[in-house]
Design a protein around this motif. Structure first.
Motif, PDB file in Angstrom:
ATOM      1  N   UNK A   1      44.286 -72.106  11.162  1.00 40.14           N
ATOM      2  CA  UNK A   1      44.844 -71.117  12.142  1.00 40.14           C
ATOM      3  C   UNK A   1      43.480 -70.386  12.812  1.00 40.14           C
ATOM      4  N   UNK A   2      42.430 -70.080  12.163  1.00 39.71           N
ATOM      5  CA  UNK A   2      41.493 -69.158  12.706  1.00 39.71           C
ATOM      6  C   UNK A   2      40.876 -70.018  13.957  1.00 39.71           C
TER       7      UNK A   2
ATOM      8  N   UNK B   1      36.971 -68.187  17.309  1.00 37.47           N
ATOM      9  CA  UNK B   1      37.621 -68.215  16.028  1.00 37.47           C
ATOM     10  C   UNK B   1      36.585 -69.190  15.259  1.00 37.47           C
ATOM     11  N   UNK B   2      36.279 -68.915  13.904  1.00 37.99           N
ATOM     12  CA  UNK B   2      35.320 -69.717  13.216  1.00 37.99           C
ATOM     13  C   UNK B   2      35.679 -69.720  11.679  1.00 37.99           C
TER      14      UNK B   2
ATOM     15  N   UNK C   1      27.327 -76.247   3.591  1.00 39.58           N
ATOM     16  CA  UNK C   1      28.378 -75.665   4.154  1.00 39.58           C
ATOM     17  C   UNK C   1      28.163 -75.892   5.796  1.00 39.58           C
ATOM     18  N   UNK C   2      29.194 -75.950   6.308  1.00 36.81           N
ATOM     19  CA  UNK C   2      29.120 -76.213   7.824  1.00 36.81           C
ATOM     20  C   UNK C   2      30.032 -75.177   8.510  1.00 36.81           C
ATOM     21  N   UNK C   3      29.672 -74.415   9.421  1.00 35.00           N
ATOM     22  CA  UNK C   3      30.484 -73.371  10.214  1.00 35.00           C
ATOM     23  C   UNK C   3      30.712 -74.065  11.536  1.00 35.00           C
ATOM     24  N   UNK C   4      31.948 -73.922  11.845  1.00 35.23           N
ATOM     25  CA  UNK C   4      32.876 -74.587  12.927  1.00 35.23           C
ATOM     26  C   UNK C   4      33.194 -73.440  13.761  1.00 35.23           C
ATOM     27  N   UNK C   5      32.964 -73.398  14.647  1.00 39.65           N
ATOM     28  CA  UNK C   5      33.267 -72.224  15.992  1.00 39.65           C
ATOM     29  C   UNK C   5      33.929 -72.920  17.236  1.00 39.65           C
ATOM     30  N   UNK C   6      35.090 -72.391  17.585  1.00 41.56           N
ATOM     31  CA  UNK C   6      35.710 -72.727  18.617  1.00 41.56           C
ATOM     32  C   UNK C   6      35.147 -71.743  19.946  1.00 41.56           C
TER      33      UNK C   6
END
Ligand code: FES
Length: 146
Positions: free
Chosen positions: A54-55, A61-62, A73-78
């Motif tokens: 939901x983030x 949101x990330x 790890x991988x950081x995903x950001x909208x």
């Protein structure tokens, strides 16, 4: 492993594309607790359904995805209604973990700063964060690891 977790993993496996029986699992720390997703090492592709995170519904949101069995790890950001970025949070200076603050990735060790796409904004790092191509498909996101 609990029955609930086993059932969830079966459900996730059925939902994901790729069709590779053996795989590595990703864990993401979403607000509802850790969730597990399959990662296809043969194709170097991660498929995420946004409903699981939901983030990522709103711009800005990330979520951080942890590759189980690794330290990665991988950081995903909208970053826009139809655009996402995916980067490694490992600083390119001396390897500290960057943190997402005020629309920048900031390194707590020596102050390097990066844009949401991993572009280097300020050193001492001399290279951008490792970034991955993403492809948004209305309800899902594909991340290409190579
Ligand atoms: Fe990030 Fe030095 S390790 S700036």
């Amino acid at each position: 492993m609990t029955d609930t977790r086993r059932k969830f993993l079966r459900r996730v496996g059925a939902l994901l594309s790729g069709g590779v029986a053996a795989g590595v699992f990703l864990e993401g720390c979403a607000s509802g607790g850790p969730t597990v997703y399959r990662y296809d090492p043969a194709g170097n592709i991660i498929d995420l359904f946004l409903s699981w995170y939901p983030e990522l519904y709103k711009t800005g949101g990330a979520v951080e995805l942890h590759l189980t069995g690794t330290e990665s790890s991988i950081v995903v950001v909208r970053v826009a209604i139809d655009r996402f970025t995916a980067v490694s949070p490992v600083c390119q200076h001396q390897g500290c973990k960057v943190a997402l603050k005020e629309n920048l990735f900031k390194c707590p060790c020596h102050g390097s700063r990066y844009g949401l796409d991993g572009a280097l904004i300020a050193g001492p790092a001399e290279k951008p964060l490792v970034s991955y191509r993403t492809e948004f498909r209305e309800t899902s996101l594909r991340i290409f690891l190579s």
